[in-house]
Design an enzyme around this catalytic site. Structure first.
Site, mmCIF file in Angstrom:
data_model
loop_
_atom_site.group_PDB
_atom_site.id
_atom_site.type_symbol
_atom_site.label_atom_id
_atom_site.label_comp_id
_atom_site.label_asym_id
_atom_site.label_seq_id
_atom_site.Cartn_x
_atom_site.Cartn_y
_atom_site.Cartn_z
ATOM 1 C CG HIS A 7 13.664 -49.475 0.212
ATOM 2 N ND1 HIS A 7 13.235 -51.048 0.682
ATOM 3 C CD2 HIS A 7 12.434 -48.733 0.714
ATOM 4 C CE1 HIS A 7 11.779 -50.935 0.738
ATOM 5 N NE2 HIS A 7 11.235 -49.795 0.599
ATOM 6 C CG ASP A 48 9.290 -48.585 -2.015
ATOM 7 O OD1 ASP A 48 9.280 -49.537 -1.451
ATOM 8 O OD2 ASP A 48 9.593 -47.710 -1.606
ATOM 9 C CG ASP A 55 9.426 -49.438 3.808
ATOM 10 O OD1 ASP A 55 9.525 -48.936 4.891
ATOM 11 O OD2 ASP A 55 9.227 -48.749 2.799
HETATM 12 ZN ZN ZN Z 1 9.418 -49.271 0.657
#
Ligand code: ZN
Length: 1006
Positions: free
Chosen positions: A47, A49, A171
């Protein structure tokens, strides 16, 4: 097109076709499963960001390890190396922005290797948008755009095998129905995420409801969308994180005292057995990854290889667990093939909470100026895209600048960008990126205008600080100025235009030299008092403009014109006498406010401000708005401001400590009345002021608020709200929009599927995201608030709407950013300015259609370009396509360059079934005007021919016997496909209520 070019294109087409037909990607490449076993789909993922604690680039390159150890470039390097070692290994790649950045730097050999991995389904793009967007604060237009950008990159580089089939919103902080709807319209088969209200999750665990079919639209048909909730966040099972960022033990299978195969396999099977109990099918998905993992993918895969080997070895001794490397898509495909039925979901997953004291409703408003700036970014993006098409811009710089703006807008949709949940340093970086991107977009737009208006010497300058009435260009050239307005809407629109000028007399004329009525209003002194504002212009010239696509107006300083005069205040109501007043007006602005007036305060203690459509009554004793009359309805609507003081709120979470404190003190106000515009300037307290405006012919009240610096000297954080209290008997019900499209019914203290725990946070737990509109009504009256950016909103009592405008906190609660959300500017708390729009309506058929229209005008108003009139040459404007033939409810959602010889056209019927009808229109004229040769229809994102769309269809609980063979959705209508030689009737477009259709027009290249 010349023959060589055509031949080259044909060969390129055949070439890519051959590669694609040989590839076995997609569901055909999925690993085999065992029908008599629990199949454990290990899904390796990372994941990543696009900014959060570090900036986008810091995450990519891996610098600033002291903040967070994360370097995305290494993830791709090592994952690709590891995937290529063993054909069973799989990885899903989600954020296309990072992948595209890495791809640019790869050698041709490496690219070929990656293509092979993609073509064999070993590297599967999942989600695939430029970023993993937030779902609460985003507008649908920007979500569609950022998916279009990401999926186009994948399509251009990998063809059909690069096309994601599954959404991966793991998320995002709560989930919107509109997001599910857009996924379905893009042809996605389903989505997975990892956050929902704790009570909702628990109930779904008990009822085997973690996986469901989301009925993603009340209006559109066949928008069923499979949605799965992960059980253990998006992390590997406890104890099984083999990543270099983790402390868990590896699988030790050698001759060693520490050999742990037995216990690790026991633990894993135990975990899988529990997990299997929470889901319906004989398949379970186990995500193997977390934030920024796989920087050393060797460790991950080596241990997963062993895990797979030893778990499966037990099958020989009767174990019923079969573990495989898989992908989210392959897992979903297995569920589809299981022919089971699934529960239904109709509303949404907002707001999110993970415990009773923590509702994630603060981020709906966090960083209010960044949320507005993002909207400015969308505004200029749409303008620049449309203008690029109309002017047929093709230079490399223009193309690059437009792409960059598209991409940065994709970054801004990220769930730590538009949400405001990033660190301050990262927020500053987003501002920098967006500012640069907007400048590029604005330059492209000016280039286009120079072509379209045949004015090669005109500046067509954009001003980005018009919200505080500041523009360097008008300051220097106000004596002789051309304002060129671009209307991004399909239909001719009439709007009021405000231009910052000096306190002089001006005359406005249109293109035909006719004088246009104009009025000069003082800029509120609270705006002039902003420390950073350049104060050469203290007035705004206001005039009404009607624009089809492009129109220019000329502003000229004149000595004296009868009907142009600076507007004098007709009412100055001071709640305090001068000596008592603590609200000291800075001396240099006294002039503006010491204008003489003949107006008298009326005896009944009320001040009436009205035009032909709207009547407002201000209470002289309090200074507050008290009554609104419009659309044949009158209602006492009292507006006030207030705050929640708290020591526990953070970027994400609004945690209330005490009751709302309404600012009760009476305050000063001044009324300015022109022929078409009336303004009430209110000074609420030392740090809140507001201008209420009504414009002749405009059926809504504009409220422009200015809030900040929010004081924190009492060492408490504050959530600043405005409240509109009416007598409307709304019975606990109100409505908020879902990403600017459909409205969702909200009921105080209730959720669709479960009982929320509001014991600790009864206010915060009743907050919802408002990205464009909120409303309440009873049998007779309806009150509506529209906004200019995303905010949190609530209706905590009948007849009452509350909107959160600003937040400032001094507490860091340990969630993520590890700092308080305390935005500063020039060493003081941030001042934010924005607009709300209030309307009051009778409850009758189709009344809400006007709200939809207003949403579009607020989201995409005229963009103003400024030039010196001395640079004007002859006026020959190129004729432009006319979109006025579209039915009134049709929105020009997108018009953009798609490739060198293609244009993307996206049209939307913006009324729902209660507001409008099915509409039909013909786009042959537009097609011809754009130089069209061929047209084809695609899915919502523009990348998949609609005729190729075949979505997995899942079976609802209680809707008859389960199917005996897998079922699919295909397009409900015959996709439009035509070429120039065909009859105009082949270019007819029908749009059901809320339907969006997307077309690619191949055109002649000059
Ligand atoms: Zn995130």
């Amino acid at each position: 097109m010349n023959y060589i070019k055509a031949l080259a294109l044909l060969l390129a087409f055949l070439g890519s076709h051959i590669i694609q037909s040989e590839a076995v990607c997609g569901y055909e490449s999925c690993p085999e499963t065992k029908s008599d076993m629990i199949n454990i789909h290990l899904v390796p993922h990372s994941h990543d960001d696009l900014g959060w604690l570090k900036t986008v680039d810091q995450y990519y390159y891996g610098n600033k390890h002291n903040i967070q150890h994360a370097g995305v470039q290494y993830i791709f390097d090592t994952v690709v190396a590891e995937l290529s070692k063993d054909s069973r290994r799989r990885f899903i790649q989600v954020e296309t922005a990072f992948f595209a950045k890495w791809w640019e730097d790869q050698s041709e050999t490496k690219k070929q290797l990656v293509k092979k991995l993609v073509n064999e389904g070993r590297l599967e793009f999942t989600g695939g948008a430029w970023s993993m967007n937030d779902e609460a604060a985003v507008n649908y237009q920007s979500v569609i755009d950022q998916f279009a950008v990401g999926l186009k990159f994948l399509n251009d580089n990998f063809g059909v095998c690069g096309r994601p089939r599954v959404g991966w919103q793991i998320d995002a902080f709560g989930h919107s129905r509109e997001q599910a709807s857009m996924f379905a319209q893009m042809g996605f088969d389903g989505q997975f995420f990892a956050r929902m209200d704790q009570n909702d999750k628990n109930k779904r665990v008990d009822n085997l409801g973690l996986e469901m079919i989301w009925d993603a639209s009340e209006t559109l048909k066949e928008l069923d969308f499979f949605t799965g909730m992960l059980y253990n966040h998006y992390s590997a099972p406890p104890g099984f994180c083999f990543d270099s960022l983790c402390q868990d033990d590896p699988i030790i299978d050698g001759r060693s005292y520490d050999n742990n195969v037995q216990s690790r396999v026991d633990d894993f099977i135990n975990y899988a057995s529990n997990l299997a109990g929470y889901y319906r099918s004989s398949h379970i998905m186990v995500p193997m990854g977390d934030d920024f993992q796989y920087e050393n993918a060797y460790m991950n895969y080596k241990n997963m290889d062993k895990l797979i080997k030893y778990v499966n070895e037990r099958q020989a001794s009767g174990s019923k667990y079969n573990i495989i490397y898989s992908t989210a898509g392959c897992y979903l495909n297995s569920l589809h093939k299981s022919l089971q039925s699934w529960p239904n979901k109709t509303q949404d997953f907002l707001p999110h909470s993970h415990e009773a004291k923590s509702f994630w409703t603060g981020f709906f408003t966090s960083r209010p100026t960044q949320k507005r700036f993002e909207r400015d970014g969308n505004h200029i993006l749409q303008v620049a895209k449309q203008l690029s098409v109309l002017a047929e811009l093709s230079s490399e710089k223009q193309t690059k600048d437009l792409d960059y703006l598209r991409q940065i807008m994709g970054v801004m949709q990220h769930h730590d960008a538009i949400t405001g949940t990033e660190k301050q340093e990262v927020s500053n970086d987003y501002d920098r990126l967006l500012y640069d991107a907007i400048l590029g977009g604005a330059n492209t737009a000016s280039d286009a205008l120079r072509v379209l208006t045949n004015q090669p010497n005109c500046e067509f300058e954009s001003c980005l600080k018009l919200n505080i009435s500041e523009c360097a260009f008008t300051k220097d050239n106000a004596d002789d100025l051309m304002v060129t307005l671009y209307n991004p809407l399909a239909h001719t629109s009439t709007q009021y235009v405000r231009v910052p000028v000096k306190n002089e007399n001006y005359q406005v004329t249109d293109e035909k030299g006719r004088v246009v009525a104009s009025e000069l209003f003082p800029v509120p002194w609270q705006v002039l008092a902003l420390e950073f504002r350049n104060n050469d212009t203290q007035h705004e010239l206001v005039f009404k403009a009607t624009v089809n696509k492009i129109a220019s107006y000329y502003i000229k300083k004149v000595d004296k014109v009868e009907d142009i005069d600076s507007i004098q205040p007709t009412q100055i109501k001071q709640a305090f006498n001068e000596e008592e007043s603590k609200l000291e007006v800075p001396k240099r602005f006294k002039k503006v406010h010491s204008l003489k007036t003949d107006a008298q305060t009326s005896d009944d203690g009320e001040t009436v401000v009205q035009n032909s459509l709207i009547k407002l009554i201000i209470d002289n004793n309090t200074g507050r708005l008290k009554t609104v009359e419009m659309n044949g309805v009158s209602e006492n609507i009292e507006q006030s401001f207030g705050m929640y003081k708290t020591a526990r709120s953070c970027h994400y979470i609004f945690r209330q400590d005490s009751d709302l404190e309404i600012l009760e003190d009476a305050f000063d106000f001044t009324v300015y009345e022109g022929d078409s515009v009336k303004e009430v300037h209110q000074q609420i307290n030392e740090w809140i002021s507001q201008v209420i405006r009504i414009y002749e012919g405009v059926n809504r009240v504009e409220l422009e608020w200015l809030v900040g610096p929010v004081p924190i000297d009492d060492e408490l954080g504050k959530e600043i709200v405005t409240v509109f209290k009416s007598g409307i008997a709304s019975d606990g019900v109100f409505y908020t929009d879902s990403n600017g499209r459909e409205m969702i019914k909200r009921e105080k203290d209730k959720r669709e599927d479960f009982n929320p725990d509001l014991s600790e946070q009864p206010v915060s737990g009743n907050y919802y995201p408002v990205t464009s509109r909120m409303a309440l009504q009873d049998a007779n009256k309806r009150m509506v608030l529209l906004n200019d950016r995303s905010q949190g909103g609530a209706s905590l009592e009948d007849g009452r709407l509350e909107m959160m405008l600003h937040r400032r906190h001094i507490f860091a609660d340990g969630s993520g950013a590890a700092e308080a959300i305390n935005e500063q500017q020039f060493g003081k708390g941030l001042i934010a300015r924005g607009k709300l729009y209030l309307s009051l309506n009778a409850v009758e058929d189709k009344a809400t259609a006007s709200e939809r229209k207003a949403e579009k005008e607020i989201h995409l108003p005229f963009w103003k370009f400024f030039s010196k009139t001395s640079n004007i040459q002859k006026e020959v404007t190129k004729s432009l396509p006319d979109f006025n033939d579209f039915p009134q409810s049709v929105h020009l959602l997108t018009l953009e360059p798609y490739s060198n010889d293609e244009v993307l056209l996206r049209v939307e019927n913006f009324l729902d079934q209660t507001e409008g009808n099915v509409v039909s229109f013909n786009i042959r004229q537009i097609f011809d005007d754009l130089g069209g040769l061929e047209i084809r229809e695609t899915t919502l994102d523009g990348n998949l021919p609609l005729s190729d769309m075949k979505r997995l269809k899942f079976h609802h609980d209680g809707s008859g016997p389960n199917p005996t063979a897998p079922e699919y959705f295909t397009s409900l209508h015959k996709p439009l496909a035509a070429d120039k030689s065909q009859d105009a009737s082949d270019f007819s477009v029908t749009l059901n209520p809320l339907q969006i259709r997307t077309f690619i027009i191949k055109k002649e290249v000059a």
